[in-house]
Design an enzyme around this catalytic site. Sequence first.
Site, PDB file in Angstrom:
ATOM      1  N   HIS A 368       0.798  -1.235   0.000  1.00  0.00           N
ATOM      2  CA  HIS A 368       0.000   0.000   0.000  1.00  0.00           C
ATOM      3  C   HIS A 368       0.822   1.272   0.000  1.00  0.00           C
ATOM      4  O   HIS A 368       0.253   2.368   0.114  1.00  0.00           O
ATOM      5  CB  HIS A 368      -0.915   0.053   1.225  1.00  0.00           C
ATOM      6  CG  HIS A 368      -1.995  -0.981   1.239  1.00  0.00           C
ATOM      7  ND1 HIS A 368      -3.238  -0.778   0.682  1.00  0.00           N
ATOM      8  CD2 HIS A 368      -2.006  -2.236   1.731  1.00  0.00           C
ATOM      9  CE1 HIS A 368      -3.976  -1.860   0.862  1.00  0.00           C
ATOM     10  NE2 HIS A 368      -3.244  -2.763   1.489  1.00  0.00           N
ATOM     11  N   LYS A 559      -8.164  14.041   4.407  1.00  0.00           N
ATOM     12  CA  LYS A 559      -7.293  12.849   4.372  1.00  0.00           C
ATOM     13  C   LYS A 559      -6.253  13.062   5.457  1.00  0.00           C
ATOM     14  O   LYS A 559      -6.202  14.142   6.048  1.00  0.00           O
ATOM     15  CB  LYS A 559      -6.616  12.714   3.007  1.00  0.00           C
ATOM     16  CG  LYS A 559      -5.999  14.029   2.502  1.00  0.00           C
ATOM     17  CD  LYS A 559      -5.392  13.906   1.105  1.00  0.00           C
ATOM     18  CE  LYS A 559      -6.382  14.002  -0.024  1.00  0.00           C
ATOM     19  NZ  LYS A 559      -6.530  12.773  -0.764  1.00  0.00           N
ATOM     20  N   ARG A 560      -5.426  12.051   5.735  1.00  0.00           N
ATOM     21  CA  ARG A 560      -4.348  12.280   6.695  1.00  0.00           C
ATOM     22  C   ARG A 560      -3.494  13.467   6.251  1.00  0.00           C
ATOM     23  O   ARG A 560      -3.345  13.733   5.051  1.00  0.00           O
ATOM     24  CB  ARG A 560      -3.477  11.017   6.814  1.00  0.00           C
ATOM     25  CG  ARG A 560      -4.151   9.874   7.542  1.00  0.00           C
ATOM     26  CD  ARG A 560      -4.485  10.250   8.979  1.00  0.00           C
ATOM     27  NE  ARG A 560      -3.290  10.350   9.793  1.00  0.00           N
ATOM     28  CZ  ARG A 560      -2.881   9.409  10.640  1.00  0.00           C
ATOM     29  NH1 ARG A 560      -3.577   8.303  10.806  1.00  0.00           N
ATOM     30  NH2 ARG A 560      -1.774   9.571  11.354  1.00  0.00           N
ATOM     31  N   LYS A 565       0.878  14.695   0.479  1.00  0.00           N
ATOM     32  CA  LYS A 565      -0.505  14.943   0.054  1.00  0.00           C
ATOM     33  C   LYS A 565      -0.738  16.425  -0.252  1.00  0.00           C
ATOM     34  O   LYS A 565      -1.766  16.799  -0.802  1.00  0.00           O
ATOM     35  CB  LYS A 565      -1.488  14.445   1.119  1.00  0.00           C
ATOM     36  CG  LYS A 565      -1.446  12.920   1.303  1.00  0.00           C
ATOM     37  CD  LYS A 565      -2.389  12.470   2.407  1.00  0.00           C
ATOM     38  CE  LYS A 565      -2.245  10.995   2.765  1.00  0.00           C
ATOM     39  NZ  LYS A 565      -2.983  10.085   1.866  1.00  0.00           N
ATOM     40  N   THR A 667      -8.615   6.592  -1.975  1.00  0.00           N
ATOM     41  CA  THR A 667      -9.972   6.044  -2.085  1.00  0.00           C
ATOM     42  C   THR A 667     -10.983   7.150  -1.825  1.00  0.00           C
ATOM     43  O   THR A 667     -12.120   7.069  -2.282  1.00  0.00           O
ATOM     44  CB  THR A 667     -10.189   4.881  -1.102  1.00  0.00           C
ATOM     45  OG1 THR A 667      -9.644   5.257   0.172  1.00  0.00           O
ATOM     46  CG2 THR A 667      -9.519   3.622  -1.575  1.00  0.00           C
ATOM     47  N   LYS A 671     -14.811   8.217  -3.505  1.00  0.00           N
ATOM     48  CA  LYS A 671     -16.026   8.551  -2.739  1.00  0.00           C
ATOM     49  C   LYS A 671     -16.585   9.892  -3.189  1.00  0.00           C
ATOM     50  O   LYS A 671     -17.803  10.052  -3.366  1.00  0.00           O
ATOM     51  CB  LYS A 671     -15.715   8.569  -1.232  1.00  0.00           C
ATOM     52  CG  LYS A 671     -15.310   7.203  -0.698  1.00  0.00           C
ATOM     53  CD  LYS A 671     -14.677   7.264   0.700  1.00  0.00           C
ATOM     54  CE  LYS A 671     -13.941   5.949   0.971  1.00  0.00           C
ATOM     55  NZ  LYS A 671     -13.015   6.023   2.113  1.00  0.00           N
TER      56      LYS A 671
END
Length: 820
Positions: A368, A559-560, A565, A667, A671
């Site tokens: 992952h 998100k984290r 990111k 993911t 969504k």
Amino acid sequence: MTRTMTAKAPVLEIPDPKTLAHEVLSALKYRVGKGTNVATQYDWLTASIKVVRDRIVDHWMQATQEAYAQQEKRVYYLSLEFLIGRLMRDAFSNLGLMDNMREALKSLGVDLDLIAGLEPDAALGNGGLGRLAACFMESMATVDIPAHGYGIRYANGMFRQEIHDGWQVELPETWLDHGNPWEFERRERAFEVGFGGSVESITSKDGRLERHVWKPTEHVQAVAYDTPVVGWRANRVNTLRLWSGMPIDPILLDKFNAGDHIGALAESNKADALSRVLYPADSHKAGQELRLRQEYFFSTASLQDILQRHLSQYGDLVSLPDKAAIHLNDTHPAIAVPELLRLLMDIHGMDFDQAWDITKRTFGYTNHTLLPEALESWPVPLFERLLPRHMQIVYAINAQVLLEARATNQFSGEQISRISLIQEAGDRRVRMGNLAFVGSHSINGVSALHTELMKETVFADLHKLYPDRINNKTNGITPRRWLIQCNPGLTALTREAIGDRFLDDIDAIKGLEAFAGDAAFRDKFAAVKRSNKVKLANLVADRLGIRVDPSALFDIQVKRIHEYKRQLLNILEAIALYDQIRSHPELDWMPRVKFFGGKAAPSYHNAKLIIKLANDVAKVINSDPSVRGLLKVVFVPNYNVSLAEVLMPAADLSEQISTAGMEASGTGNMKFALNGALTIGTLDGANVEIKECVGDDNIFIFGLTTAEVAERRSNGYNPRAVIEGSPELAQAVAAVSSGVFSPDQPDRYRELIDGLYNTDWFMVAADFDAYAAAQRDVDAVWRNSPDWYARAIRNVARVGWFSSDRTIRQYAKEIWNVPA
Ligand code: 26V
């Protein structure tokens, strides 16, 4: 026997509200022990869950007996994380009970939404990896695969985040405070787990080595807690089995009697620690001994359970790979590879070759992340002290693998050292990724891009040695939770437009495509979106006292918090926009609300600083009258599954802006799109495939590609020059570094700014102008509202492929070899 010949689960019978009301009252009285006059809202919640759980049990037993009778192959999903969130709505909805239950409770004076909001969020995971495991469990039940999830029943899951003066504060999460009405404790299902000690070699009379016996010095037991997992329309009910650590002797009486009261409890405390807390850092290897203990604890308990079940049904272990597929969710359960070998050899008397063959045919492994700092490895001395027998077995596996590698004559010494399970440079460490790889017949990535990068980077040499093992399984999300339950408005509108088939087969949502050009439908779609935005606006007003306008564009990044990111890129763009709005008040700006949410690992300094920056920027922008409400910034505290269920349906724009090559899949991106948000994103992870599905016109792609990032990094990237060459970025960076947002401490963000100027590993500066330009494209499309909603509808219609049902069917067919 084929599945079509098996008896189906009991027909889904939907009781009327009166019957349900009666059952709830009876559960309140006999299970909770309360009368209606004294029942608290929690009591009503518990009673309602007991009612639905009873109904689930019938389906559950049937499914279990059927799997046994038909000798079906079972899937075992080993994961240190299951981020399942709340379960009550999931169960009501999958059993078709939602409407009648609502009415039943109403007749008793109870508000379903109110009690549903009291159910604690089972936060047994960090983020993407844990939530994926939860979606997979639901999809395996839905597509009718007999499966067990195995993990740890953490007493404290993911910490609760509060924001104090803009800073993240971590509080313990105590989801079990009111008990857990879902689970069944199985005291009889307990397995011994050993640590430490030594290994004895038993030799026969003629001096031949017969077997090894591990003599651990520490012993605890793992006790099972089972939670039923209901598939759509209760097609099948599977089991999530979580282990809890318990002492074998709760109190060491000899110590207690000798007056050593603390010593008497030592064993109890040690056992308790194993299932006490989830490690909250998903971007750095934990490195702590307790983490390795947790990994072994749940791996051995799960394997002992699996072997016992298999033996009692089939009588031998040679058939294990035909009847059991064991899946490793990342390397966290990789210790299961040497553990299975140990059980097969030392306990069940097999030789290495046979045990190794069975092991490889039984395990599959999913990777992952490619981030080097997240790849697990354990110091050899620690490994050896805690698991001496496993250390020997790792050496034996390594000898075998290196022999195979050398025999090909294809590898240099350097390549051989990269294939080795033992890292020799620096301190000697066991590489868990390599261990999981060599012990599995299938190794998969989680998006097309990530899988290709796996072949080129971390596993390049192992891929050359075993070229048919790496394969791709692009992630997915369950449409039950992420559309049907969280977005009842869009679900009802879709049913009205295309009928009910999409509820059972999400591919049928394609039918919505035809309505993208229908003005009346677009208006209804916009009205649904608006009501979802009102719900979010109310939540933000209640919790934070910030008022946002539901007609503004809702731009969301949740998100984290991690540098890769690039929440920082988003914040800097907000600052640049703020600056533009103030310097060009004459222009017709499109109102926008930028939402942020996410947790930072408690030890991740820069991530925590980014949270503080988002909050500092929000404070300044939101209170500046010259902005005239055209831009608002909101940091939503304690982002979790339940908040996601409110945020996803309310989004117009989904931010997926990681540095290309660094997000394995994502993911959240799926969504958002399924709920009608347009994506602004880089060509990273599954964004690439989302773009292929929705089409270039229905997504805003910007920025460097993976190859371009690599090229810039190797050709002397100079972020300072880039910043100086971009007036907007330079202005935004200058505002941060001069203390515009931190007047009380002007140099608060010095480290972040220095990082940007000097290294900028994540290419924030390099991508800034392209990102800002893409945001202005977003504004232009948003301005033309019919066009925007047509694109939003096309997003919903075209992302059915990202259902975890599709993902799971691919795993079933291509990895597990089970029917689905
Ligand atoms: C590593 C560690 C290190 C030790 C402490 C605890 C801990 C917990 C998790 C991890 C690995 C995290 C990897 C991860 O979450 N990857 C995410 O997986 C998602 C599902 O495949 C994917 O969508 C995300 O892109 C990816 O970042």
